[in-house]
Design a protein around this motif. Sequence first.
Motif, PDB file in Angstrom:
ATOM      1  N   LEU A 186       0.822  -1.205   0.000  1.00 36.39           N
ATOM      2  CA  LEU A 186       0.000   0.000   0.000  1.00 36.39           C
ATOM      3  C   LEU A 186       0.860   1.261   0.000  1.00 36.39           C
ATOM      4  O   LEU A 186       0.536   2.244  -0.684  1.00 36.39           O
ATOM      5  CB  LEU A 186      -0.935  -0.003   1.214  1.00 36.39           C
ATOM      6  CG  LEU A 186      -2.088  -1.002   1.164  1.00 36.39           C
ATOM      7  CD1 LEU A 186      -2.851  -1.005   2.481  1.00 36.39           C
ATOM      8  CD2 LEU A 186      -3.029  -0.679   0.007  1.00 36.39           C
ATOM      9  N   TRP A 190       0.650   4.183  -2.928  1.00 35.67           N
ATOM     10  CA  TRP A 190       0.399   5.605  -2.677  1.00 35.67           C
ATOM     11  C   TRP A 190       1.629   6.451  -2.985  1.00 35.67           C
ATOM     12  O   TRP A 190       1.484   7.633  -3.338  1.00 35.67           O
ATOM     13  CB  TRP A 190      -0.089   5.810  -1.247  1.00 35.67           C
ATOM     14  CG  TRP A 190      -1.492   5.313  -1.089  1.00 35.67           C
ATOM     15  CD1 TRP A 190      -1.916   4.250  -0.360  1.00 35.67           C
ATOM     16  CD2 TRP A 190      -2.657   5.860  -1.721  1.00 35.67           C
ATOM     17  NE1 TRP A 190      -3.267   4.078  -0.502  1.00 35.67           N
ATOM     18  CE2 TRP A 190      -3.754   5.055  -1.324  1.00 35.67           C
ATOM     19  CE3 TRP A 190      -2.884   6.931  -2.582  1.00 35.67           C
ATOM     20  CZ2 TRP A 190      -5.046   5.306  -1.770  1.00 35.67           C
ATOM     21  CZ3 TRP A 190      -4.171   7.182  -3.021  1.00 35.67           C
ATOM     22  CH2 TRP A 190      -5.237   6.380  -2.615  1.00 35.67           C
ATOM     23  N   ASN A 191       2.808   5.871  -2.893  1.00 39.55           N
ATOM     24  CA  ASN A 191       3.999   6.589  -3.341  1.00 39.55           C
ATOM     25  C   ASN A 191       3.894   6.890  -4.829  1.00 39.55           C
ATOM     26  O   ASN A 191       4.213   8.000  -5.279  1.00 39.55           O
ATOM     27  CB  ASN A 191       5.246   5.756  -3.056  1.00 39.55           C
ATOM     28  CG  ASN A 191       6.477   6.279  -3.769  1.00 39.55           C
ATOM     29  OD1 ASN A 191       7.047   7.294  -3.401  1.00 39.55           O
ATOM     30  ND2 ASN A 191       6.892   5.579  -4.824  1.00 39.55           N
ATOM     31  N   VAL A 193       1.139   7.218  -6.560  1.00 38.41           N
ATOM     32  CA  VAL A 193       0.080   8.208  -6.780  1.00 38.41           C
ATOM     33  C   VAL A 193       0.551   9.607  -6.385  1.00 38.41           C
ATOM     34  O   VAL A 193       0.366  10.585  -7.125  1.00 38.41           O
ATOM     35  CB  VAL A 193      -1.183   7.816  -5.975  1.00 38.41           C
ATOM     36  CG1 VAL A 193      -2.224   8.934  -6.033  1.00 38.41           C
ATOM     37  CG2 VAL A 193      -1.777   6.524  -6.507  1.00 38.41           C
ATOM     38  N   LEU A 194       1.185   9.725  -5.223  1.00 35.85           N
ATOM     39  CA  LEU A 194       1.536  11.036  -4.690  1.00 35.85           C
ATOM     40  C   LEU A 194       2.686  11.702  -5.444  1.00 35.85           C
ATOM     41  O   LEU A 194       2.858  12.919  -5.353  1.00 35.85           O
ATOM     42  CB  LEU A 194       1.889  10.921  -3.201  1.00 35.85           C
ATOM     43  CG  LEU A 194       0.732  10.543  -2.272  1.00 35.85           C
ATOM     44  CD1 LEU A 194       1.242  10.277  -0.862  1.00 35.85           C
ATOM     45  CD2 LEU A 194      -0.335  11.626  -2.249  1.00 35.85           C
ATOM     46  N   VAL A 404      -2.273  10.809   4.213  1.00 38.52           N
ATOM     47  CA  VAL A 404      -2.605   9.806   3.189  1.00 38.52           C
ATOM     48  C   VAL A 404      -2.109   8.429   3.623  1.00 38.52           C
ATOM     49  O   VAL A 404      -2.848   7.431   3.542  1.00 38.52           O
ATOM     50  CB  VAL A 404      -1.986  10.198   1.832  1.00 38.52           C
ATOM     51  CG1 VAL A 404      -2.150   9.058   0.822  1.00 38.52           C
ATOM     52  CG2 VAL A 404      -2.637  11.465   1.293  1.00 38.52           C
ATOM     53  N   PHE A 405      -0.869   8.360   4.100  1.00 37.57           N
ATOM     54  CA  PHE A 405      -0.317   7.074   4.540  1.00 37.57           C
ATOM     55  C   PHE A 405      -1.093   6.518   5.735  1.00 37.57           C
ATOM     56  O   PHE A 405      -1.334   5.309   5.810  1.00 37.57           O
ATOM     57  CB  PHE A 405       1.162   7.228   4.903  1.00 37.57           C
ATOM     58  CG  PHE A 405       2.051   7.582   3.747  1.00 37.57           C
ATOM     59  CD1 PHE A 405       1.861   7.009   2.507  1.00 37.57           C
ATOM     60  CD2 PHE A 405       3.084   8.493   3.897  1.00 37.57           C
ATOM     61  CE1 PHE A 405       2.680   7.331   1.427  1.00 37.57           C
ATOM     62  CE2 PHE A 405       3.907   8.823   2.842  1.00 37.57           C
ATOM     63  CZ  PHE A 405       3.706   8.246   1.602  1.00 37.57           C
ATOM     64  N   LEU A 408      -5.022   5.809   4.375  1.00 35.09           N
ATOM     65  CA  LEU A 408      -5.219   4.966   3.196  1.00 35.09           C
ATOM     66  C   LEU A 408      -4.240   3.793   3.114  1.00 35.09           C
ATOM     67  O   LEU A 408      -4.359   2.974   2.207  1.00 35.09           O
ATOM     68  CB  LEU A 408      -5.127   5.825   1.931  1.00 35.09           C
ATOM     69  CG  LEU A 408      -6.168   6.948   1.824  1.00 35.09           C
ATOM     70  CD1 LEU A 408      -5.975   7.738   0.537  1.00 35.09           C
ATOM     71  CD2 LEU A 408      -7.588   6.399   1.911  1.00 35.09           C
ATOM     72  N   ALA A 409      -3.302   3.712   4.037  1.00 36.37           N
ATOM     73  CA  ALA A 409      -2.392   2.564   4.091  1.00 36.37           C
ATOM     74  C   ALA A 409      -2.456   1.897   5.462  1.00 36.37           C
ATOM     75  O   ALA A 409      -2.810   0.721   5.583  1.00 36.37           O
ATOM     76  CB  ALA A 409      -0.961   2.999   3.766  1.00 36.37           C
TER      77      ALA A 409
END
Length: 434
Positions: A186, A190-191, A193-194, A404-405, A408-409
Amino acid sequence: MSDIIIYDALLLTLLLVIGVPVPFCFAGAVLFLVLFGDFGSASFLIGAGYSKLSSIVVIAIPLYILAGSIMSRGGIAERLVDLADSLVGRMRGGLGIVVIMATAVFGAISGMASSAVAAIGTIMIPRMEARGYDRGYATALVSASAVLALLIPPSASMILFGWVTGTSILASFLAPVVPGLLLCTLLAFWNRVLTRRMPLVTPPSVDARQFAREVARRGRRAGMGLVMPVLILGFIYGGVTTPTEAAAVAVLYAIPVSIYLYRDIDWTDLADVIWRAGRTTGVLLMMIFFASMLGRVWTLEDVPQQILESFLAISENPIVLLLMANLFLMIVGMFMEDVSGILLAAPLLLPVMQQAGVDQVQFAAIIATNLGMGLITPPTAPILYFAGLIGNVPLARMLLPTLVFVFLAYLPVVLLTTFLPALSLTLPRLILGG
C-alpha cells in the motif's frame, strides 16, 4: 478504581502530553504512588521492577540494539539502499520504493523504528530531494516506512510483547509479517500516486546485461548484511538457538562483517558504537523497570479488569470492543514509542482481547499495526517528529502525505489485521504448527 489510581493515570497522561521523556513519565507515576498511595513498603515495587529486568528474554533487546547499531555504522544501510536503487530506482517514483524496501530490511536488522529513521533517513532524504522529490514528502515516507521495523522480524517490540503477555516469541515474530508485507504494498501504491506530478529525475535506462551486472555487484556488497536477519531467524526457527542466543550470534556476526569485510568502522569506532548502544539500552531498561513497577500496582488494583468492564458497559459486541481497543492503542501510540506503548497497553488490553475472542498471537499483530500507526499520527507522532529532525523539515510540509499514509495505508491494514484473523495467524500456524 481507586481515586489514587485515577490521579496517577492522569499524572502519567499529563507528563506525556507536555513532552517529558517517557522513562521519567513512568518514574513520576511510580513516585506519586509511593508518596501518596497506601501500598505499604515500596520494596515490593522495587522487586517487581527488578524481577522483570532479570528475565533472560530482556537481554535479547539490548543485544539486538547493539547488533543494529554496529551494522548501521558499519555501512549496511547505505549498501541496502544502493542495492534497492539498482533494482527499482529507474522506475518513476522508484526511489520511494527504495525507501520502503531498504527500511523494511534495515528494520529487520535493527528491530527499532527510530534506528531505521536515523539510518535510512540520513541517506535517502537528501538523495530523494536531489532527484526531484519534495523534501517534506521524502521525510514523511521515511517515517511511515520506518514503522515496518515493528512488523518485520526479528522485532524488539515483538520480543517485548511476547515477554509481557506470555505469548510465544516465535509466534509473535511471525504474526505481523503478512500485515507488514501488505503495508509495504500500500505504501508503494500511494507513493506512485503522490509522486505523479513531482518533477522527478530518473536515471537513464540500461540494457538487461548492464542491469544484471549492476544488481550482482551491489548484491555482493550488501550480501553479508542481508544474511544477518536470515541467519537470526534461521537459528531461531531451526531450533538451534533461543531468541536471546540468536541476538548474541547477531552481535558476534556484525562485528567482523563491519570491521574486516565492509571496513567502514574500526575498533575505535566500535567502542563509540557500544557506548551509544549502551546509553540507548540504559534508557530502555530504566523504562522497563519503572513501567513494571507501575504495572504491578495497576494489576493489584485490578485496572485491566476494570477497563474491560468499562468497555463492556458501552457494548458487549466483539466488533465494538475491538474498535474501542484499536482506538485506545492508536492514542497510546501517538504519545509513546513502541516499547513503552507495549509495556503499558498490552497487559491492560489483554482481558479485552480475550473477551472479544482474539487469539494472543493475533493480538501481537493488532498491537504492532496500531502502535505503528500511532507513531506517525499527528498531533504527537513521535517517529514523525524524529524524522522531521533528521530531515530538517517542519510538520506542515509532512502533514498531507502523512495523512494519506495513515488513512489509506495504515488504517486499512489495522482493520484487516483486527477483523481477519487469518492474516496474522496463518503464517505462525504454517511454520510452528497448532
